[in-house]
Scaffold this motif. Structure first.
Motif, PDB file in Angstrom:
ATOM      1  N   GLU A  88       1.923   5.129   7.494  1.00 44.41           N
ATOM      2  CA  GLU A  88       2.398   6.392   7.332  1.00 44.41           C
ATOM      3  C   GLU A  88       3.485   6.369   7.872  1.00 44.41           C
ATOM      4  OE1 GLU A  88      -0.818   6.517   6.550  1.00 44.41           O
ATOM      5  OE2 GLU A  88      -0.551   7.074   4.598  1.00 44.41           O
ATOM      6  N   HIS A 117       1.963   9.371  -5.310  1.00 43.29           N
ATOM      7  CA  HIS A 117       1.076   8.463  -5.565  1.00 43.29           C
ATOM      8  C   HIS A 117       1.706   7.866  -7.517  1.00 43.29           C
ATOM      9  CE1 HIS A 117      -1.702  10.161  -3.138  1.00 43.29           C
ATOM     10  NE2 HIS A 117      -1.487  10.972  -2.757  1.00 43.29           N
ATOM     11  N   ALA A 173       8.800  -1.477   2.602  1.00 49.13           N
ATOM     12  CA  ALA A 173       6.836  -0.677   2.072  1.00 49.13           C
ATOM     13  C   ALA A 173       5.851  -1.573   3.458  1.00 49.13           C
ATOM     14  CB  ALA A 173       7.716  -2.026   0.798  1.00 49.13           C
ATOM     15  N   LYS A 212       2.348   6.570  -2.017  1.00 48.62           N
ATOM     16  CA  LYS A 212       1.038   5.584  -1.883  1.00 48.62           C
ATOM     17  C   LYS A 212       0.272   5.278  -2.802  1.00 48.62           C
ATOM     18  CE  LYS A 212      -3.047   7.351  -0.621  1.00 48.62           C
ATOM     19  NZ  LYS A 212      -3.436   8.097   1.630  1.00 48.62           N
ATOM     20  N   THR A 234       0.992  -1.247   0.226  1.00 49.40           N
ATOM     21  CA  THR A 234       0.186  -0.161   0.288  1.00 49.40           C
ATOM     22  C   THR A 234       1.286   1.182  -0.224  1.00 49.40           C
ATOM     23  OG1 THR A 234      -0.142  -0.216   2.092  1.00 49.40           O
ATOM     24  CG2 THR A 234      -2.213  -1.471   1.372  1.00 49.40           C
ATOM     25  N   HIS A 235       1.812   0.955   0.596  1.00 49.31           N
ATOM     26  CA  HIS A 235       2.851   1.825   0.654  1.00 49.31           C
ATOM     27  C   HIS A 235       4.092   1.812   0.708  1.00 49.31           C
ATOM     28  CE1 HIS A 235      -0.602   3.441   3.226  1.00 49.31           C
ATOM     29  NE2 HIS A 235      -0.248   4.742   3.244  1.00 49.31           N
ATOM     30  N   GLU A 244       4.758  14.574   6.470  1.00 51.95           N
ATOM     31  CA  GLU A 244       4.923  13.838   5.115  1.00 51.95           C
ATOM     32  C   GLU A 244       4.830  13.950   4.024  1.00 51.95           C
ATOM     33  OE1 GLU A 244       2.372  11.520   7.031  1.00 51.95           O
ATOM     34  OE2 GLU A 244       4.074  10.300   7.982  1.00 51.95           O
ATOM     35  N   ASP A 297      -5.169   2.583  -0.117  1.00 49.38           N
ATOM     36  CA  ASP A 297      -4.995   3.220   1.605  1.00 49.38           C
ATOM     37  C   ASP A 297      -5.880   1.594   2.205  1.00 49.38           C
ATOM     38  OD1 ASP A 297      -4.632   5.489   2.709  1.00 49.38           O
ATOM     39  OD2 ASP A 297      -6.787   6.194   1.806  1.00 49.38           O
ATOM     40  N   LEU A 333       7.373   9.284   0.138  1.00 54.58           N
ATOM     41  CA  LEU A 333       6.693   8.205   0.424  1.00 54.58           C
ATOM     42  C   LEU A 333       5.374   8.147  -0.774  1.00 54.58           C
ATOM     43  CD1 LEU A 333       4.460   8.348   4.046  1.00 54.58           C
ATOM     44  CD2 LEU A 333       6.609   6.764   3.587  1.00 54.58           C
ATOM     45  N   ILE A 368       4.289  13.218   0.446  1.00 53.85           N
ATOM     46  CA  ILE A 368       3.205  11.559   0.040  1.00 53.85           C
ATOM     47  C   ILE A 368       3.497  11.960  -1.840  1.00 53.85           C
ATOM     48  CG2 ILE A 368       1.087  10.011  -0.313  1.00 53.85           C
ATOM     49  CD1 ILE A 368       0.611  10.825   2.541  1.00 53.85           C
ATOM     50  N   SER A 404       8.635   3.628   1.682  1.00 51.65           N
ATOM     51  CA  SER A 404       9.091   4.288   1.510  1.00 51.65           C
ATOM     52  C   SER A 404      10.614   4.646   0.425  1.00 51.65           C
ATOM     53  CB  SER A 404      10.245   4.035   3.246  1.00 51.65           C
ATOM     54  OG  SER A 404      11.264   4.878   3.265  1.00 51.65           O
ATOM     55  N   GLN A 434       5.318  -4.675   7.592  1.00 45.30           N
ATOM     56  CA  GLN A 434       6.362  -4.555   7.449  1.00 45.30           C
ATOM     57  C   GLN A 434       6.919  -4.806   6.941  1.00 45.30           C
ATOM     58  OE1 GLN A 434       6.835  -0.883   9.494  1.00 45.30           O
ATOM     59  NE2 GLN A 434       6.187  -2.141  10.789  1.00 45.30           N
TER      60      GLN A 434
END
Ligand SMILES: NC(=O)c1ccc[n+]([C@@H]2O[C@H](COP(=O)([O-])OP(=O)(O)OC[C@H]3O[C@@H](n4cnc5c(N)ncnc54)[C@H](OP(=O)(O)O)[C@@H]3O)[C@@H](O)[C@H]2O)c1
Length: 345
Positions: free
Chosen positions: A123, A312, A74, A336, A43-44, A308, A339, A334, A310, A46, A93
């Motif tokens: 996050e 996409h 991640a 993303k 989902t996210h 942060e 969610d 980050l 973020i 780093s 993670q």
């Protein structure tokens, strides 16, 4: 769910600033687990300056192999599992790499897959309670060892690591001088992170400004940048100063690493009976829970805030990594994808 697993593979070892064509974008079938395995949907991601080194050479970790996904911290959700320890739906993670789906037995090349600490968002798990926040905490407290009343100098002060160092040092009763690129970042370092002063290295004489702001010298230097900024700090050490060598991002894109900027005023360490020590945060893995608890307490007390940045779109991974070296990020970088919670397979 996506019908394919999109991945960014390392195509060639970068020279200088990373380029999109250092990587190859592929779409493959979504993997399914065998007994004892599970699949994480990311989902996210780093983004960390150290990834630039991982792409190029063996260091504290072996270099990423050509044709492999780019190594990356991640967060994701377990979407299919045949592993009793990792149920479907769990947020986890680890080093999942630049790919949307990660098939694993529970180990990654950045350590074991870990559930998120309770109450921690994806996050936060990759920023203040992740590698950069923990680097700030252990690097400052364990290696810098500041005492109340000390003057602490922090380079990269508007970044993920530096911004936490600034705030932890303030919470410990220190006078804090940040160094960052540009008026906007310096204003944030002073007005939001709470530094006593911030030097804009793009527009000011760093060595002279440190001398003005800390006429008796600095007791702790938290060094994220290296090169001329480190030299300016060394010219302003107090007696028995501690220089924490966290990173040296100014040299990470050097085209010829053998020509890396040296440390000319190294004799200042002798003259001031000072100590300079490097560290790698992965060595503190057994103490991460302690660091998370300490940072969580500061946050609960209102002494720690985070920023942060973020981005996409999975297709933007290379461009997002470049942002770190272009100084575009304020706080943690980050990307993303989506969610959680996610639909399961
Ligand atoms: N030792 C460890 O275990 C460990 C762990 C994590 C991070 N680190 C190190 O900590 C440092 C910060 O990492 P981070 O993840 O927190 O990144 P970050 O500070 O959030 O982002 C990088 C920042 O570095 C600055 N920068 C980039 N190129 C620069 C240059 N040529 N000269 C001066 N500043 C430059 C930019 O800020 P400005 O706009 O202010 O220039 C940029 O925003 C890095 O050196 C990293 O390698 C070390």
């Amino acid at each position: 769910m996506n019908q394919s697993n999109r991945r960014w593979l390392l195509e060639t070892r970068p020279v200088g600033m990373i380029k999109d064509n250092d990587f190859r974008f592929v779409e493959e079938a979504v993997p399914h687990p065998a007994e004892g395995e599970f699949v994480v949907r990311v989902t996210h991601f780093s983004f960390d300056p150290t990834q630039r080194g991982w792409l190029a050479f063996d260091s504290y970790l072996p270099a990423v192999k050509l044709g492999e996904p780019v190594r990356a911290f991640a967060v994701g959700q377990v979407v299919e599992s045949r592993h009793a320890g990792y149920p479907v739906g769990q947020l986890v993670q680890g080093g999942f790499g630049w790919q949307e789906y990660f098939l694993t037995n529970g180990m990654t090349d950045l350590g074991p897959v870990m559930p998120l600490f309770p109450g921690v968002t994806p996050e936060q798990a990759l920023s203040v309670f992740g590698i950069t926040g923990l680097t700030a905490w252990f690097g400052l407290t364990d290696i810098g060892q500041p005492k109340a009343g000390d003057t602490v100098l922090v380079s990269g002060a508007a970044g993920a690591t530096g911004s936490v160092v600034v705030q932890v040092a303030k919470a410990l009763g220190c006078k804090v001088i940040g160094i960052a690129g540009g008026a906007e970042k310096c204003a944030w370092v002073q007005n939001v992170a709470g530094a006593d002063a911030c030097i804009d290295y793009r527009g000011e004489n760093v060595e002279a400004r440190i001398k003005t702001l800390a006429p008796d010298g600095v007791n702790v230097v938290f060094e994220n940048v290296g090169g001329e900024i480190l030299e300016a700090a060394l010219m302003n050490l107090a007696l028995k100063a501690r220089v924490v060598l966290c990173g040296g991002i100014s040299s990470y894109n050097d085209e010829d690493p053998s020509q890396m900027h040296g440390i000319r005023p190294y004799m200042q360490l002798t003259i001031q009976r000072a100590r300079m020590e490097g560290f790698i945060i992965l060595d503190y893995a057994a103490r991460f829970a302690e660091g998370v608890q300490a940072l969580g307490k500061l946050m609960a007390e209102g002494k720690l805030t985070t920023a942060e940045d973020i981005q996409h779109g999975f297709e933007n991974c290379p461009a997002t990594l470049r942002r770190l070296f272009e100084g575009k990020n304020l706080g943690k970088q980050l990307l993303k994808l989506t969610d959680p919670p996610l639909p399961v397979v």
